[in-house]
Design an enzyme around this catalytic site. Structure first.
Site, PDB file in Angstrom:
ATOM      1  N   GLU A  32      12.032   1.274 -37.526  1.00 30.25           N
ATOM      2  CA  GLU A  32      11.194   0.935 -38.683  1.00 30.25           C
ATOM      3  C   GLU A  32      12.054   0.627 -39.903  1.00 30.25           C
ATOM      4  O   GLU A  32      11.718  -0.254 -40.695  1.00 30.25           O
ATOM      5  CB  GLU A  32      10.198   2.069 -38.987  1.00 30.25           C
ATOM      6  CG  GLU A  32       9.055   2.160 -37.992  1.00 30.25           C
ATOM      7  CD  GLU A  32       8.204   0.896 -37.888  1.00 30.25           C
ATOM      8  OE1 GLU A  32       8.110   0.140 -38.878  1.00 30.25           O
ATOM      9  OE2 GLU A  32       7.650   0.638 -36.807  1.00 30.25           O
ATOM     10  N   TYR A 115       4.563   4.011 -45.719  1.00 32.15           N
ATOM     11  CA  TYR A 115       4.454   3.162 -44.532  1.00 32.15           C
ATOM     12  C   TYR A 115       5.298   3.736 -43.375  1.00 32.15           C
ATOM     13  O   TYR A 115       4.798   3.936 -42.266  1.00 32.15           O
ATOM     14  CB  TYR A 115       4.878   1.704 -44.827  1.00 32.15           C
ATOM     15  CG  TYR A 115       5.076   0.964 -43.543  1.00 32.15           C
ATOM     16  CD1 TYR A 115       3.980   0.517 -42.821  1.00 32.15           C
ATOM     17  CD2 TYR A 115       6.348   0.819 -42.978  1.00 32.15           C
ATOM     18  CE1 TYR A 115       4.145  -0.083 -41.578  1.00 32.15           C
ATOM     19  CE2 TYR A 115       6.526   0.224 -41.742  1.00 32.15           C
ATOM     20  CZ  TYR A 115       5.419  -0.225 -41.045  1.00 32.15           C
ATOM     21  OH  TYR A 115       5.584  -0.797 -39.815  1.00 32.15           O
ATOM     22  N   ASP A 133       1.342  -2.212 -43.525  1.00 36.43           N
ATOM     23  CA  ASP A 133       2.356  -3.161 -44.001  1.00 36.43           C
ATOM     24  C   ASP A 133       1.704  -4.533 -44.214  1.00 36.43           C
ATOM     25  O   ASP A 133       0.477  -4.670 -44.137  1.00 36.43           O
ATOM     26  CB  ASP A 133       3.521  -3.241 -42.996  1.00 36.43           C
ATOM     27  CG  ASP A 133       3.105  -3.875 -41.681  1.00 36.43           C
ATOM     28  OD1 ASP A 133       1.888  -4.095 -41.469  1.00 36.43           O
ATOM     29  OD2 ASP A 133       3.991  -4.177 -40.859  1.00 36.43           O
TER      30      ASP A 133
END
Ligand code: SF4
Length: 326
Positions: A32, A115, A133
């Protein structure tokens, strides 16, 4: 939203990505972080190399920063990896090397925002925390025909709350990945493939032919242009580099570069090597590379390296473009 349809579509159509075939929070966290501002195709080889070289959080915490930068040079936005490194050390010292499993603890780690924490919590731990996102904002704006400007925080918060309400009714691990994948493969920024979309029968944008006008994103401010002279200062088989201390690209090496004309050293130009441009999120660098001979002392912050060793010094893409002129 018909969550079952979305999850079934994901089961049949998702890409086999190395960071989607695992529930290891360390792997999901690394991926990520790499995926922030970077395309999936670019990330895959970096991710595979990274995990091979640093298979555990202990390995990441123990590596020297310079070696870490060598591993990820070319990916850009290097501050995220400084934070990743800092966070790994915290996990090792404060959590006995075990990645935390509560949202609060995950969110406290450097470089982890809502996020990334949501993605780790839902994908690794199957807990209902949303990861909203740009892909998700696009899908939900279209699905529900929300025309508010998604660059405004208040509107983003509203869509985050909608995403949260959906994940609470879903299988969190699959839902997070499915909505991201739908945004990447079907509900694309331009030319969405609505005919293939599992949600097309309920999509208000599709129904009203608004899929190409949503999401509503107001124009970004213009990027600031900076013009640099970049100095290639050779001394037989050696040349000079400096290690950046600035926030942008901090810790990476570069050839000495200056914006202004009044410089703290004297030189004469041997030749102009070329011009290169590099575009950052908020900035554009226009660089004129000059091969010069130094006629005063080098600056203290410069280091003299053998040209043969140049590739050992982690360098951001902007200056790799200059190195390619040599
Ligand atoms: S129908 Fe089209 S616009 Fe609507 S969610 Fe699917 S791909 Fe996006």
């Amino acid at each position: 939203m018909n969550i079952n349809k979305l999850e079934n579509w994901y089961a049949d159509h998702h890409r086999k990505l190395p960071f989607r075939e695992t529930k290891d929070p360390y792997h999901i966290w690394v991926s990520e972080v790499m995926l922030q501002q970077t395309q999936v195709e670019t990330v895959i080889p970096y991710f595979e190399r990274f995990i091979k070289r640093l298979p555990s959080i202990h390995d990441l915490a123990a590596i020297e920063e310079e070696k870490l930068f060598s591993l990820i040079q070319g990916l850009g936005y290097y501050r995220r990896f400084k934070n990743l490194h800092k966070a790994a050390k915290i996990v090792v010292t404060q959590h006995k090397g075990i990645f935390p499993s509560s949202f609060k603890e995950v969110r406290k780690l450097p470089g982890i925002g809502d996020y990334t924490a949501g993605a780790i919590m839902s994908i690794a731990y199957n807990k209902p925390y949303n990861a909203t996102d740009g892909n998700v904002i696009r899908v939900l704006s279209r699905l529900m025909n929300i025309n508010d400007d998604m660059r405004i925080d208040k509107n983003k918060k509203q869509i985050t709350a909608i995403n949260q309400s959906f994940i609470e009714k879903a299988n969190p691990n699959i839902y997070t990945q499915a909505i991201m994948e739908l945004g990447a493969l079907i509900c694309r920024p331009i030319h969405p493939k609505c005919k293939l979309c599992p949600l097309n029968s309920e999509c208000l944008a599709y129904k009203n032919n608004l899929q190409n006008t949503l999401p509503n994103l107001s124009k970004k401010p213009e990027k600031k242009l900076i013009q640099y002279k970049v100095f290639i200062i050779r001394d037989n088989n050696y040349l000079y580099l400096r290690k950046r201390k600035e926030k942008l690209l901090g810790g990476m090496y570069e050839f000495p570069q200056f914006e202004e004309d009044l410089l703290p050293f004297d030189y004469h130009v041997i030749k102009v090597l070329g011009h290169k441009k590099h575009i950052f999120t908020h900035l554009i660098w226009e660089m004129k590379a000059l091969e010069v001979k130094l006629i005063s002392e080098p600056l203290d912050e410069w280091i003299k390296i053998s040209i043969d060793d140049l590739k050992l010094y982690p360098m951001a893409t902007a200056h790799k473009k200059i190195a390619n002129l040599l």
